[in-house]
Enzyme design. Structure first.
Site, PDB file in Angstrom:
ATOM      1  CG  ASP A  22       4.413   6.584  -7.870  1.00 22.49           C
ATOM      2  OD1 ASP A  22       5.065   7.410  -7.557  1.00 22.49           O
ATOM      3  OD2 ASP A  22       4.187   6.167  -8.857  1.00 22.49           O
ATOM      4  CG  ASN A  24       8.477   9.351  -8.877  1.00 25.43           C
ATOM      5  OD1 ASN A  24       7.827   8.258  -8.645  1.00 25.43           O
ATOM      6  ND2 ASN A  24       9.853   9.365  -8.899  1.00 25.43           N
ATOM      7  CG  ASP A  26       8.917   5.439  -8.889  1.00 28.83           C
ATOM      8  OD1 ASP A  26       7.911   5.535  -8.156  1.00 28.83           O
ATOM      9  OD2 ASP A  26       9.968   5.772  -8.364  1.00 28.83           O
ATOM     10  CG  ASP A  30       6.789   9.605  -4.774  1.00 21.73           C
ATOM     11  OD1 ASP A  30       6.052  10.166  -4.171  1.00 21.73           O
ATOM     12  OD2 ASP A  30       7.032   9.197  -5.843  1.00 21.73           O
ATOM     13  CD  GLU A 264       9.397  -2.329  17.192  1.00 23.98           C
ATOM     14  OE1 GLU A 264       8.514  -3.121  16.681  1.00 23.98           O
ATOM     15  OE2 GLU A 264      10.377  -2.079  16.908  1.00 23.98           O
ATOM     16  CG  ASP A 338       6.366  -4.396  12.164  1.00 21.57           C
ATOM     17  OD1 ASP A 338       6.790  -4.376  11.035  1.00 21.57           O
ATOM     18  OD2 ASP A 338       6.818  -3.666  13.305  1.00 21.57           O
TER      19      ASP A 338
HETATM   20  C1  NOJ Z   1      10.599  -3.065  14.189  1.00 20.96           C
HETATM   21  C2  NOJ Z   1       9.743  -2.789  12.674  1.00 20.96           C
HETATM   22  O1  NOJ Z   1       8.736  -1.904  12.889  1.00 20.96           O
HETATM   23  C3  NOJ Z   1       9.875  -3.962  11.722  1.00 20.96           C
HETATM   24  O2  NOJ Z   1       9.329  -3.556  10.593  1.00 20.96           O
HETATM   25  C4  NOJ Z   1      11.421  -4.202  11.513  1.00 20.96           C
HETATM   26  O3  NOJ Z   1      11.404  -5.375  10.602  1.00 20.96           O
HETATM   27  C5  NOJ Z   1      12.094  -4.590  12.914  1.00 20.96           C
HETATM   28  N1  NOJ Z   1      11.737  -3.712  13.674  1.00 20.96           N
HETATM   29  C6  NOJ Z   1      13.583  -4.576  12.491  1.00 20.96           C
HETATM   30  O4  NOJ Z   1      14.012  -3.190  12.254  1.00 20.96           O
END
Ligand code: NOJ
Length: 558
Positions: A22, A24, A26, A30, A264, A338
Site C-alpha cells: 500500500d 497511500n 488506505d 496499489d 490459463e 488461486d
Molecule cells: C482464474 C483466475 O485466476 C481466478 O482468480 C478467477 O477467479 C477465475 N479465473 C475467474 O476469472
C-alpha cells in the site's frame, strides 16, 4: 515471420495488487506501493512482472470481474501511475504482462447493463442468453432450477444460470453470478477483445496472461451434461469447438506487436495442449498455465482434498517436460493467487525454510518460463481463520456448503481452511513492524500472524535466507543447461525423492529433492561420483549419503 522468443529464459514475478504494497495509506495495495518496490522485484533477478487485474471492478472476484477494460481501478491508482510503473519496469529491464479476463465481464460492465435491459440492444448478444424451460402455461419459473436452460453448474455459485426479469431470459455464468460469460461466437465481441489488446499494447505492455481462455467457446446447443458428477458443463465449454479459431484471431494481434501470450488452461493435459501451444504456424499461445502438478493433494483444484502424493506430482511435472520437449514451451509455477501456499501443501511448516528452498529449486530448474508469486520468495504460509465469515474468497463459500452437506460443519471448516485461496491473498510481509510494513493504515485483510518471523526485511541481507536462495536459483536459470537442456527423471517410483537430470551439449545438472523430514539414504547415480562433479546449490552444507530433512542438492558436471 519467425517470432522472437525472448520469453524463453525469463522468470516472472506475479503481483496480486490488492495485497502487494500500500502506497497511500488506505490499507489496500496499489500502484504507488508497486512503484516503490520495483527495485526490490528486480533485485530478485526476475525479468518480468505479471499483474493480476488492475482494472475497475466491483471485486466480487477481486478484479477478475472487470467493469471497464480501459482504466485502472481507483483503489490501485490511475493511468498516470500505471504508465510510470510500466516505464520504470522497462527501464529496469523487466517486461510487463497484464491479465486479460475476457471469458466474462462484471455484471456491472456497461455492456451487461445494456444487455440485461433490452433484448434488442446490440449488447444483448454480447452475452449468452437462453429462455428457461417453460410450464404449460408458458410461464418461466426462475426460482426453480429445473427451469434452467440446462443443468450446468457454476464453478463459484450454485447453478450456471441467472434469470433476468426485464428480458425474461437466463444468462450463463460459469463463475459467479456477477461474472456473466461473454459470447465469443459474436464477432463484435471478438473485435472488442482485439481492441482491448491493442489499447494496452499501444501503452507498451509486453503481453497477456489470458484468464480461463480455454473456456471461451461453448458447445453449440449447450447440451445437458450427464457425465460429470460435479462442475456439470465443463466438458462442453472447456476446449470448445471454435477455441482454436478465436485464439488465432487474438494471436494475430499479438503478432503485430511481437507480444507474449500465456493462456490459463484448467483440466489441461500435454496432449490436449499441443494443438494450441505446439510451436509452428498455427500456434495460438506461447504457453499455458496448466494444473496437473497442482493436484498432488487434491482433485479439481482444491475441491476434493487428498493426502499429498509425491508420485502424482512427479508424473505431472515429468509428462509436461517430456511431452513438450522440442514441440512446445512450458510455464513453471507452484504458487499463484488461486492456490494455498506451497510450503503448507507440499512442504512442511516445521521445516519452512528447508522445504521452501527445496520446492524453489525443484520447479525452477525445469525447462520453461518460470513464475514466482508475491510472498513465495520469503516462504509465506497459509492462514487459519476462526469462521467462514472471516474469509473473503467467493469460491470457498460454495465449496464449504457442499462439504457441509457431505461431512458436517466441523470437517467442512477444516477443508475450507486448508484449501482456501485467501491463504495466498494476505498482505505481503515486508517487515516485523506495524502491519508487517504493508500499510500505514488499516489493512484490508488479515495479516498472517507469523510476520514478525517471516518478512522481507529480515531476509534481505541474510545469505542463508529463503529469499537469498530464490535469488541464487533464479540467477542459475540463465545457465544454458537449464534453459535448453533435455530433462530426464530418475528414481521415478521413489515415494520421498524427486530426482532429475538436465543435459545440454555434454554438460549436465542433477537436481535431488527430498520431500520428507525423515533421513533418506541416497547415493548419487552412476557417473555422478567423478571428481569433475561439483555441488552448485543446496539448502545444507556439504554432502552426506543420507539426505537431511527436505534437502535439496544441485550438482553440475562438465
Ligand atoms: C482464474 C483466475 O485466476 C481466478 O482468480 C478467477 O477467479 C477465475 N479465473 C475467474 O476469472
Amino acid at each position: 515471420m519467425k517470432r522472437k522468443q525472448w520469453y524463453k529464459d525469463m522468470t516472472f514475478y506475479q503481483i496480486w495488487p490488492r495485497s502487494f504494497k500500500d502506497g497511500n495509506g488506505d490499507g489496500i495495495g496499489d500502484l504507488w506501493g508497486i512503484y516503490e518496490k520495483l527495485d526490490y522485484i528486480r533485485s530478485l533477478g526476475v525479468d518480468g512482472i505479471w499483474f493480476s487485474p488492475l482494472y475497475p471492478s466491483p471485486n466480487a472476484d477481486y478484479g477478475y470481474d472487470i467493469a471497464d477494460y480501459y482504466n485502472i481501478n481507483s483503489e490501485y491508482g490511475d493511468m498516470d501511475i500505471f504508465q510510470k510503473v510500466l516505464d520504470r519496469a522497462h527501464e529496469l529491464g523487466m517486461k510487463v504482462i497484464m491479465d486479460l479476463v475476457v471469458n466474462h465481464t462484471s455484471d456491472e460492465h456497461p455492456w451487461f447493463l445494456a444487455a440485461k435491459k433490452d433484448k434488442n440492444s446490440p449488447y444483448h448478444d454480447y452475452y449468452i442468453w437462453r429462455e428457461g424451460k417453460r410450464d404449460k402455461d408458458g410461464m418461466s419459473h426462475p426460482e426453480d432450477a429445473k427451469k434452467n436452460p440446462n443443468n450446468w453448474d457454476s464453478l463459484f455459485e450454485g447453478k450456471a444460470w441467472e434469470y433476468v426479469e426485464e428480458v425474461d431470459e437466463y444468462y450463463l455464468h460459469i463463475f459467479a453470478k456477477k461474472q456473466p460469460d461473454l459470447n465469443h461466437d459474436n464477432p463484435a465481441v471478438r473485435e472488442e477483445v482485439k481492441k482491448i489488446m491493442r489499447f494496452w499494447l499501444e501503452k507498451g505492455v509486453d503481453g497477456f496472461r489470458e484468464d480461463v481462455i480455454t473456456f471461451i467457446s461453448k458447445e453449440e446447443g449447450l447440451p445437458n451434461d450427464y457425465v460429470m458428477p460435479a462442475a456439470k458443463g465443463l466438458g462442453y465449454y472447456s476446449n470448445g469447438p471454435h477455441l482454436h479459431e478465436y485464439l488465432q484471431e487474438y494471436r494475430r494481434v499479438a503478432e503485430e506487436y511481437d507480444c507474449f501470450l500465456l493462456g490459463e488452461a484448467p483440466q489441461m493435459t500435454p496432449k490436449k495442449a499441443l494443438p494450441f501451444i505446439g510451436e509452428g504456424k498455427e500456434q495460438d499461445l506461447d504457453m499455458m498455465f496448466h494444473f496437473q502438478h497442482m493436484e498432488a493433494d487434491c482433485l479439481m483444484t482444491d475441491y476434493l482434498q487428498l493426502p499429498f502424493n509425491l508420485r502424482k506430482m512427479k508424473r505431472a511435472f515429468s509428462s509436461w517436460q517430456n511431452d513438450l520437449e522440442g514441440k512446445g514451451w512450458n510455464a513453471l509455477y507452484i504458487e499463484n493467487h488461486d492456490h494455498p501456499r506451497i510450503i503448507s501443501r507440499y512442504g512442511d511448516e516445521q521445516y519452512r525454510v528447508e522445504s521452501g528452498k527445496m520446492l524453489a529449486a525443484m520447479y525452477l530448474l525445469q525447462k520453461g518460463t518460470a513464475f514466482v508469486y508475491q510472498g513465495q520468495e520469503i516462504g509465506m504460509t497459509n492462514i487459519s481463520l476462526p469462521t467462514l465469515e472471516d474469509y473473503k474468497d467467493i469460491q470457498v463459500k460454495q465449496n464449504y456448503n457442499t462439504w457441509k452437506g457431505l461431512f458436517g460443519e466441523k470437517k467442512a471448516m477444516k477443508l475450507a481452511r486448508k484449501s482456501c485461496r485467501d491463504s495466498a491473498r494476505t498482505p505481503v510481509q515486508w517487515s516485523a513492524g506495524e502491519h508487517a510494513g504493508f500499510t500505514t493504515g488499516t489493512p484490508w485483510f488479515v495479516i498472517n500472524e507469523n510476520y514478525p518471523q517471516v518478512n522481507v526485511e529480515s531476509q534481505l541481507d541474510d545469505e542463508d535466507s529463503l529469499l537469498s536462495f530464490y535469488r541464487k536459483v533464479i540467477a542459475y536459470r540463465k545457465n544454458p543447461v537449464i534453459r535448453y537442456g533435455t530433462y530426464w527423471e530418475l528414481e521415478k517410483n521413489h515415494r520421498n525423492l524427486y530426482v532429475y537430470e538436465r543435459s545440454y551439449k555434454g554438460k549436465k545438472v542433477l537436481v535431488v529433492c527430498s520431500f520428507t523430514k525423515k533421513p533418506v539414504c541416497y547415493a548419487l547415480p552412476e557417473g555422478w561420483q567423478s571428481p569433475n562433479v561439483s555441488k552448485v546449490l543446496g539448502n545444507y552444507e556439504g554432502r552426506e549419503d543420507v539426505l537431511r530433512p527436505y534437502e535439496v542438492a544441485v550438482y553440475e558436471k562438465a
